[in-house]
Design an enzyme around this catalytic site. Sequence first.
Site, PDB file in Angstrom:
ATOM      1  N   SER A  98       0.714  -1.236   0.058  1.00 37.36           N
ATOM      2  CA  SER A  98       0.056  -0.056   0.036  1.00 37.36           C
ATOM      3  C   SER A  98       1.005   1.254  -0.038  1.00 37.36           C
ATOM      4  O   SER A  98       1.696   1.559  -1.028  1.00 37.36           O
ATOM      5  CB  SER A  98      -1.040  -0.101   1.040  1.00 37.36           C
ATOM      6  OG  SER A  98      -1.700   0.911   0.977  1.00 37.36           O
ATOM      7  N   ASP A 238      -2.335   6.387  -3.199  1.00 36.09           N
ATOM      8  CA  ASP A 238      -1.468   5.818  -2.703  1.00 36.09           C
ATOM      9  C   ASP A 238      -0.745   4.730  -3.734  1.00 36.09           C
ATOM     10  O   ASP A 238      -1.262   4.496  -4.819  1.00 36.09           O
ATOM     11  CB  ASP A 238      -1.947   5.212  -1.346  1.00 36.09           C
ATOM     12  CG  ASP A 238      -2.753   4.132  -1.454  1.00 36.09           C
ATOM     13  OD1 ASP A 238      -3.557   4.064  -2.383  1.00 36.09           O
ATOM     14  OD2 ASP A 238      -2.897   3.438  -0.515  1.00 36.09           O
ATOM     15  N   ASP A 240      -1.228   1.355  -3.958  1.00 37.67           N
ATOM     16  CA  ASP A 240      -1.875   0.467  -4.626  1.00 37.67           C
ATOM     17  C   ASP A 240      -3.140   1.075  -5.086  1.00 37.67           C
ATOM     18  O   ASP A 240      -3.869   0.050  -5.660  1.00 37.67           O
ATOM     19  CB  ASP A 240      -2.080  -0.894  -3.710  1.00 37.67           C
ATOM     20  CG  ASP A 240      -2.749  -0.628  -2.402  1.00 37.67           C
ATOM     21  OD1 ASP A 240      -2.812   0.629  -2.133  1.00 37.67           O
ATOM     22  OD2 ASP A 240      -3.583  -1.364  -2.056  1.00 37.67           O
ATOM     23  N   ASP A 242      -6.105   2.190  -3.727  1.00 36.94           N
ATOM     24  CA  ASP A 242      -7.137   2.193  -2.964  1.00 36.94           C
ATOM     25  C   ASP A 242      -7.449   3.608  -2.171  1.00 36.94           C
ATOM     26  O   ASP A 242      -8.796   3.654  -1.707  1.00 36.94           O
ATOM     27  CB  ASP A 242      -7.342   1.090  -2.001  1.00 36.94           C
ATOM     28  CG  ASP A 242      -6.337   0.892  -0.927  1.00 36.94           C
ATOM     29  OD1 ASP A 242      -5.533   1.918  -0.829  1.00 36.94           O
ATOM     30  OD2 ASP A 242      -6.315  -0.005  -0.309  1.00 36.94           O
TER      31      ASP A 242
END
Length: 454
Positions: A98, A238, A240, A242
Amino acid sequence: MKKLRLFGTNGVRGTFGHSLTINLILDLVHSLGTHYKQGHIAVGCDGRISSPILSRVVQATLNSDGCEVSDAGLIPTPCLQYSVKKGDYAGGIMITASHNPPEYNGLKPIASDGVEISRKDEFKVERIYWERDFIKSQKCGLTHSLEVSWAYINDILGIVDIDKIRARKFKIVMDFGNGVQALVAPILCEKLGCKVIPVNGMVDGTFPGRGSEPTAENLVQMSSIVRESGADFGVAYDGDGDRSIFCDNLGTVLWGDRTGTLLVQYLLSKRHPKAEIVCPVNTTSILARIAMDLGSRVRYTKVGSVEVSREMVRRRALIGLEENGGFMYGPFNAVRDGAMTTALMLEMLASSKSSLSSMFSTLPLVYQHKIKFRYSNSALIKEIIQKCMNHGNPIKIETLDGIKIWIDDETWIMIRPSGTEPMIRIYAESTDKDLIKSKVKEYSGLINQMLKEN
């Protein structure tokens, strides 16, 4: 003897080659393959340097457990989650850390409903791991390629008012932070008739542009471009993809829970009257006031998207959010989703004649602070929490997650250890600017003193 936990706030993470070793990954994936009962698993990864090798290890291990694997390749986390929800899968595994620094990586297991596995299932996986109670397969599964981005984009388009958004011909600045949302979000926005100005749009696992976590401090370039170009807003993602952090047309970067509160106000007014909202205990108090005014109520959880998403599923709630820019829209999928959130933001703006800055100015004014402290000795955490609990004369203290100290009815400070990295975090909010500044300094001093002494 009590076993150490593998899972943190969001999945299993660590520094690749150190706390996150290949041996750990092998046994963890064997545990997941056992948990998924040799089912069909979708696998995706973010753009980190270590992600390709981890993806190969994960897929080969699942195959050896008898699991069929669909390889989605480089993909945002919410895109993989949605494909698991819509497809015939026993679950999914997203390889990502993440927002953590480049040296980190991890696994985020997904249940068959497209949401991260529950805390209860995390403990089941950990039991399998520690007891090495792995499935013994007499077959070897196969791996197939999987293309899901276009179906994901088209389904988002089907849930927002395309014509209304296209009619406004929005100009937006999109800072991808060299993360994987660069592969999906700009295509979605261009299909919605937006002129996209990309920033840090090349996927690069070293995150050379501004780092993998969007913060007010590292989004200066995006804010500047918004002002100079006359864009309607900016949005940053961010690593990844999400989470999404927005800045308004004046270039002011907005905390995620304030953006979320504005979206909640819109959704309760236009789409889902009186719908229940789920959020962590560190969310702005403004949300509860707005929800109450619109006949709704807020349900609080511990910090972490797993906590929020699973509570949404349990309550069949339609809306969830986090202060870090995570926004969950249940009618699509009860997970945080940067691209879906951007589409909802566009629809909200298209439904109003006001600018984003004007819309934000209608929210009650509060002052927020967020600070983090790195520690090297985890044994200190309990002592720090206890010392902060015993300090001062608060009107009440909540202990749902860490401690939330209420100075008065409109002023609170929350202190908790991070679940993804060795950090202690402070969140604070008040309607009194000087009071909250003073209290943050006070409690920060306590924490710093203890860290220096040890």
